[in-house]
Design an enzyme around this catalytic site. Structure first.
Site, short mmCIF file in Angstrom:
data_model
loop_
_atom_site.label_atom_id
_atom_site.label_comp_id
_atom_site.label_asym_id
_atom_site.label_seq_id
_atom_site.Cartn_x
_atom_site.Cartn_y
_atom_site.Cartn_z
N GLN A 114 0.83 -1.20 0.00
CA GLN A 114 0.00 0.00 0.00
C GLN A 114 0.87 1.26 0.00
O GLN A 114 0.36 2.37 -0.16
CB GLN A 114 -0.88 0.02 1.25
CG GLN A 114 -1.77 -1.20 1.41
CD GLN A 114 -2.28 -1.32 2.84
OE1 GLN A 114 -2.82 -0.37 3.39
NE2 GLN A 114 -2.11 -2.49 3.45
N ASP A 117 6.34 4.66 -1.26
CA ASP A 117 7.79 4.84 -1.27
C ASP A 117 8.42 3.80 -2.20
O ASP A 117 7.73 2.93 -2.75
CB ASP A 117 8.36 4.75 0.15
CG ASP A 117 8.03 3.43 0.84
OD1 ASP A 117 8.32 2.36 0.26
OD2 ASP A 117 7.48 3.45 1.95
N HIS A 132 -1.12 1.42 -4.70
CA HIS A 132 -1.49 2.82 -4.46
C HIS A 132 -0.61 3.80 -5.23
O HIS A 132 -0.66 5.01 -4.97
CB HIS A 132 -1.45 3.15 -2.97
CG HIS A 132 -2.56 2.50 -2.20
ND1 HIS A 132 -2.57 2.43 -0.82
CD2 HIS A 132 -3.71 1.91 -2.61
CE1 HIS A 132 -3.67 1.79 -0.42
NE2 HIS A 132 -4.36 1.47 -1.49
N CYS A 140 0.18 13.06 -16.17
CA CYS A 140 -0.74 14.08 -16.63
C CYS A 140 -2.07 13.93 -15.91
O CYS A 140 -2.55 12.82 -15.67
CB CYS A 140 -0.95 13.96 -18.14
SG CYS A 140 -2.07 15.21 -18.82
N CYS A 179 0.33 17.30 -23.64
CA CYS A 179 -0.91 18.05 -23.91
C CYS A 179 -0.97 19.39 -23.20
O CYS A 179 -1.87 20.18 -23.46
CB CYS A 179 -2.13 17.20 -23.53
SG CYS A 179 -2.38 17.03 -21.74
N THR A 220 0.05 -3.07 8.55
CA THR A 220 -1.13 -2.45 7.96
C THR A 220 -2.23 -2.26 8.99
O THR A 220 -2.38 -3.08 9.91
CB THR A 220 -1.67 -3.28 6.78
OG1 THR A 220 -2.85 -2.66 6.26
CG2 THR A 220 -1.99 -4.71 7.18
N SER A 221 -3.02 -1.20 8.81
CA SER A 221 -4.13 -0.92 9.72
C SER A 221 -5.43 -1.53 9.23
O SER A 221 -6.47 -1.33 9.85
CB SER A 221 -4.30 0.60 9.87
OG SER A 221 -4.62 1.19 8.62
N PRO A 246 2.92 -3.99 15.86
CA PRO A 246 3.04 -3.79 17.31
C PRO A 246 1.76 -3.30 17.96
O PRO A 246 1.67 -3.26 19.19
CB PRO A 246 4.15 -2.73 17.42
CG PRO A 246 4.12 -2.00 16.12
CD PRO A 246 3.72 -3.02 15.10
#
Length: 288
Positions: A114, A117, A132, A140, A179, A220-221, A246
């Site tokens: 997700q 980076d 993501h 563009c 464009c 992940t949450s 954690p």
């Protein structure tokens, strides 16, 4: 770092999971917690610098970009400076090593992140879906342009953003060389869909669910669509699923929650199952 004894029960559980899923693919899903040890704040996490503790989620929308492109660019550049300067931590190196280990055993391995980076690929991960988008690219803003969705994008490094950073204004936002429309971040915004751009590889992620023998969630949450999709598939097929985080909040039915730091647990698991991290130019000791 903690000694290996501190993570021993969790390491045993995870090592057994990795070695028992031999008849199918290992699907790994990483969230912002995987990059926290690299100095990148989470979004919804409990760390003091979590992004949404300071900024409302409306900033990450196409609507906000159209209403205030200068504000949108300024906010993202202030965050991406830290994102693009970060370096992989032991979580990233361990997952890259596990990918190589799985390939040597002729096993399927796919990492869906997700995160926007570049730390997974910097650490050596190749079987990777960035669902993501990616902070090192822009595109563009006009849908259908050759350099925009659904297929095009550009390297951020090809554009000089210093003039905008020095004096943010509409005239200094980079323009599409094809464009002439405004360029935007190559990321999935909250009011967009996974199918917006082919780079998000949502179809590939869906296909991977049919082959997975188990799922591993790292940092992940469980607050986005991709994690819900994997959870539903795993629960409907009664597949083993493990979450490393954690946080004291378990992710729910069917998921074994290991309340550990992934940058400590994953290198120890690699050591247990004989996966060398040195092959990727990284050596970690839990006793150091």
């Amino acid at each position: 770092m903690l000694s290996s004894n501190a993570v021993e029960p969790s390491a045993t559980i995870l090592a057994d999971f990795l070695q028992s899923t031999r008849n199918g693919g290992i699907l790994v899903i990483t969230g912002a917690g995987a990059s926290l040890a690299s100095g990148i704040p989470t979004f919804r996490g409990t760390d003091p610098s979590a992004v949404w503790k300071r900024d409302i989620t409306e900033l990450g929308t196409n609507r906000y970009f159209r209403e205030d492109p200068v504000g949108s660019w300024a906010w993202y550049l202030s965050r991406f400076e830290k994102v693009l300067a970060a370096r992989p931590n032991p979580t990233h190196f361990a997952l890259a090593a596990l990918e190589k280990w799985a390939q040597e055993q002729d096993r399927e391995f796919l990492l869906i992140t997700q995160n926007i980076d570049t730390l997974h690929e910097d650490a050596g991960s190749r079987r990777l879906i960035k669902v993501h988008g990616s902070a090192d690219r822009i595109r563009c803003a006009r849908y259908g342009c050759r350099l925009g969705a659904p297929r095009g994008s550009l390297l951020r490094s090809e554009f000089d953003l210093e003039p905008f950073l020095a004096a943010p204004s509409l005239s200094l936002i980079p323009r599409c060389p094809q464009c002439g429309d405004l360029l935007r971040q190559h990321v999935l915004w909250f009011d967009e869909y996974y199918t917006e751009h082919e780079d998000y590889q949502f179809d590939r992620a869906q296909r991977a669910l049919a082959d997975m023998a188990g799922a591993l969630f790292v940092g992940t949450s469980f607050s986005v669509g991709i994690t819900e999709m994997v959870l539903q598939a795993g629960r409907s097929s009664d597949l083993p699923m493990i979450s490393i985080d954690p946080s004291s909040t378990p992710p729910g039915r069917g998921v074994t929650h290991l309340q550990e730091l992934s940058e400590q647990l994953l290198p120890e698991v690699c050591r247990r199952i004989g996966v060398p991290l040195t092959a990727l130019g990284a050596t970690f000791s839990l006793d150091g």
